[in-house]
Design a protein around this motif. Structure first.
Motif, PDB file in Angstrom:
ATOM      1  N   ALA A 263       0.855  -1.175   0.000  1.00  0.00           N
ATOM      2  CA  ALA A 263       0.000   0.000   0.000  1.00  0.00           C
ATOM      3  C   ALA A 263       0.894   1.230   0.000  1.00  0.00           C
ATOM      4  N   ASP A 264       0.455   2.277  -0.679  1.00  0.00           N
ATOM      5  CA  ASP A 264       1.265   3.496  -0.755  1.00  0.00           C
ATOM      6  C   ASP A 264       1.580   4.045   0.639  1.00  0.00           C
ATOM      7  N   SER A 265       0.668   3.872   1.562  1.00  0.00           N
ATOM      8  CA  SER A 265       0.829   4.447   2.893  1.00  0.00           C
ATOM      9  C   SER A 265       1.944   3.788   3.707  1.00  0.00           C
ATOM     10  N   VAL A 266       2.395   2.604   3.294  1.00  0.00           N
ATOM     11  CA  VAL A 266       3.427   1.916   4.070  1.00  0.00           C
ATOM     12  C   VAL A 266       4.730   1.733   3.307  1.00  0.00           C
ATOM     13  N   LYS A 267       4.752   2.128   2.055  1.00  0.00           N
ATOM     14  CA  LYS A 267       5.974   1.966   1.257  1.00  0.00           C
ATOM     15  C   LYS A 267       7.145   2.699   1.916  1.00  0.00           C
ATOM     16  N   GLY A 268       8.277   2.004   1.984  1.00  0.00           N
ATOM     17  CA  GLY A 268       9.462   2.590   2.588  1.00  0.00           C
ATOM     18  C   GLY A 268       9.532   2.418   4.093  1.00  0.00           C
ATOM     19  N   ARG A 269       8.428   1.968   4.694  1.00  0.00           N
ATOM     20  CA  ARG A 269       8.415   1.774   6.154  1.00  0.00           C
ATOM     21  C   ARG A 269       8.222   0.304   6.539  1.00  0.00           C
ATOM     22  N   PHE A 270       7.419  -0.399   5.774  1.00  0.00           N
ATOM     23  CA  PHE A 270       7.124  -1.802   6.077  1.00  0.00           C
ATOM     24  C   PHE A 270       7.810  -2.701   5.053  1.00  0.00           C
ATOM     25  N   THR A 271       8.207  -3.881   5.508  1.00  0.00           N
ATOM     26  CA  THR A 271       8.825  -4.863   4.623  1.00  0.00           C
ATOM     27  C   THR A 271       8.186  -6.230   4.873  1.00  0.00           C
ATOM     28  N   ILE A 272       7.731  -6.847   3.806  1.00  0.00           N
ATOM     29  CA  ILE A 272       7.148  -8.185   3.906  1.00  0.00           C
ATOM     30  C   ILE A 272       8.166  -9.211   3.428  1.00  0.00           C
ATOM     31  N   SER A 273       8.179 -10.362   4.092  1.00  0.00           N
ATOM     32  CA  SER A 273       9.077 -11.445   3.693  1.00  0.00           C
ATOM     33  C   SER A 273       8.391 -12.773   3.997  1.00  0.00           C
ATOM     34  N   ARG A 274       8.873 -13.840   3.395  1.00  0.00           N
ATOM     35  CA  ARG A 274       8.273 -15.148   3.649  1.00  0.00           C
ATOM     36  C   ARG A 274       9.310 -16.248   3.541  1.00  0.00           C
ATOM     37  N   ASP A 275       8.977 -17.362   4.179  1.00  0.00           N
ATOM     38  CA  ASP A 275       9.797 -18.564   4.101  1.00  0.00           C
ATOM     39  C   ASP A 275       8.887 -19.642   3.510  1.00  0.00           C
ATOM     40  N   ASN A 276       9.098 -19.968   2.248  1.00  0.00           N
ATOM     41  CA  ASN A 276       8.217 -20.920   1.576  1.00  0.00           C
ATOM     42  C   ASN A 276       8.277 -22.304   2.212  1.00  0.00           C
ATOM     43  N   ALA A 277       9.458 -22.701   2.657  1.00  0.00           N
ATOM     44  CA  ALA A 277       9.617 -24.040   3.235  1.00  0.00           C
ATOM     45  C   ALA A 277       8.817 -24.187   4.527  1.00  0.00           C
ATOM     46  N   LYS A 278       8.680 -23.084   5.267  1.00  0.00           N
ATOM     47  CA  LYS A 278       7.972 -23.119   6.547  1.00  0.00           C
ATOM     48  C   LYS A 278       6.562 -22.562   6.443  1.00  0.00           C
ATOM     49  N   ASN A 279       6.187 -22.074   5.263  1.00  0.00           N
ATOM     50  CA  ASN A 279       4.860 -21.459   5.074  1.00  0.00           C
ATOM     51  C   ASN A 279       4.619 -20.352   6.098  1.00  0.00           C
TER      52      ASN A 279
ATOM     53  N   VAL B  51       5.028 -16.028   6.896  1.00  0.00           N
ATOM     54  CA  VAL B  51       5.167 -14.696   6.328  1.00  0.00           C
ATOM     55  C   VAL B  51       5.345 -13.710   7.480  1.00  0.00           C
ATOM     56  N   HIS B  52       6.169 -12.690   7.250  1.00  0.00           N
ATOM     57  CA  HIS B  52       6.477 -11.715   8.282  1.00  0.00           C
ATOM     58  C   HIS B  52       6.249 -10.306   7.746  1.00  0.00           C
ATOM     59  N   LEU B  53       5.932  -9.405   8.650  1.00  0.00           N
ATOM     60  CA  LEU B  53       5.800  -8.002   8.291  1.00  0.00           C
ATOM     61  C   LEU B  53       6.628  -7.191   9.280  1.00  0.00           C
ATOM     62  N   GLN B  54       7.708  -6.622   8.797  1.00  0.00           N
ATOM     63  CA  GLN B  54       8.532  -5.734   9.610  1.00  0.00           C
ATOM     64  C   GLN B  54       8.004  -4.325   9.449  1.00  0.00           C
ATOM     65  N   MET B  55       7.565  -3.760  10.568  1.00  0.00           N
ATOM     66  CA  MET B  55       6.956  -2.443  10.557  1.00  0.00           C
ATOM     67  C   MET B  55       7.907  -1.465  11.239  1.00  0.00           C
ATOM     68  N   ASN B  56       8.429  -0.515  10.497  1.00  0.00           N
ATOM     69  CA  ASN B  56       9.328   0.504  11.037  1.00  0.00           C
ATOM     70  C   ASN B  56       8.686   1.880  10.916  1.00  0.00           C
ATOM     71  N   SER B  57       9.164   2.803  11.717  1.00  0.00           N
ATOM     72  CA  SER B  57       8.670   4.186  11.686  1.00  0.00           C
ATOM     73  C   SER B  57       7.142   4.219  11.724  1.00  0.00           C
ATOM     74  N   VAL B  58       6.576   3.473  12.646  1.00  0.00           N
ATOM     75  CA  VAL B  58       5.111   3.368  12.683  1.00  0.00           C
ATOM     76  C   VAL B  58       4.479   4.694  13.074  1.00  0.00           C
ATOM     77  N   LYS B  59       3.242   4.860  12.642  1.00  0.00           N
ATOM     78  CA  LYS B  59       2.491   6.084  12.885  1.00  0.00           C
ATOM     79  C   LYS B  59       1.173   5.726  13.565  1.00  0.00           C
ATOM     80  N   PRO B  60       0.557   6.674  14.237  1.00  0.00           N
ATOM     81  CA  PRO B  60      -0.747   6.390  14.862  1.00  0.00           C
ATOM     82  C   PRO B  60      -1.778   5.861  13.865  1.00  0.00           C
ATOM     83  N   GLU B  61      -1.706   6.303  12.623  1.00  0.00           N
ATOM     84  CA  GLU B  61      -2.659   5.829  11.622  1.00  0.00           C
ATOM     85  C   GLU B  61      -2.422   4.381  11.197  1.00  0.00           C
ATOM     86  N   ASP B  62      -1.346   3.772  11.668  1.00  0.00           N
ATOM     87  CA  ASP B  62      -1.130   2.340  11.431  1.00  0.00           C
ATOM     88  C   ASP B  62      -1.906   1.476  12.429  1.00  0.00           C
ATOM     89  N   THR B  63      -2.524   2.101  13.401  1.00  0.00           N
ATOM     90  CA  THR B  63      -3.311   1.361  14.386  1.00  0.00           C
ATOM     91  C   THR B  63      -4.473   0.643  13.718  1.00  0.00           C
TER      92      THR B  63
END
Length: 123
Positions: free
Chosen positions: A60-76, A78-90
């Motif tokens: 989403a445009d609102s999280v670009k540059g702040r959030f990073t998604i990653s996954r491990d296919n072997a383990k099924n 998925v992770h979301l690293q959330m940096n520089s969070v804002k109140p509107e991320d609640t």
């Protein structure tokens, strides 16, 4: 069937970081799309980030540059690293698995959802 279990939500201060994780289990051969959606009070559920089994991502445009998604296919997982969070991320964050093929090599018709995990950004 497929079960999705999220973890990692909680309270974080503005500007802080949080990492969400989701593990899929059950009758799974492959999962093409895994992702995160969120729903704030009074608002519709919206896509946050999604990743394919090949590693292609969209955000989403609102999280670009702040959030990073990653996954491990072997383990099924998925992770979301959330940096520089804002109140509107609640929001309540939901894990999603779509285009899932079961161990019987039959594709599930509908996506699967986790139960949701609350993320609150506040001082």
């Amino acid at each position: 069937q497929v079960q999705l279990v999220e973890s990692g939500g909680g309270l974080v201060q503005p500007g802080g970081s949080l990492r969400l994780s989701c593990a899929a289990s059950g009758s799974i051969f492959s999962i093409y799309h895994m992702g995160w959606y969120r729903q704030a009070p009074g608002k519709q559920r919206e896509l946050v980030a999604r990743i394919t089994s090949g590693g292609s991502t969209n955000y989403a445009d609102s999280v670009k540059g702040r959030f990073t998604i990653s996954r491990d296919n072997a383990k099924n997982t998925v992770h979301l690293q959330m940096n520089s969070v804002k109140p509107e991320d609640t929001a309540v964050y939901y894990c999603n698995a779509d285009n899932v093929v079961g161990t019987g090599m039959v594709a599930y018709e509908a996506p699967f959802w986790g139960q949701g995990t609350q993320v609150t950004v506040a001082t």
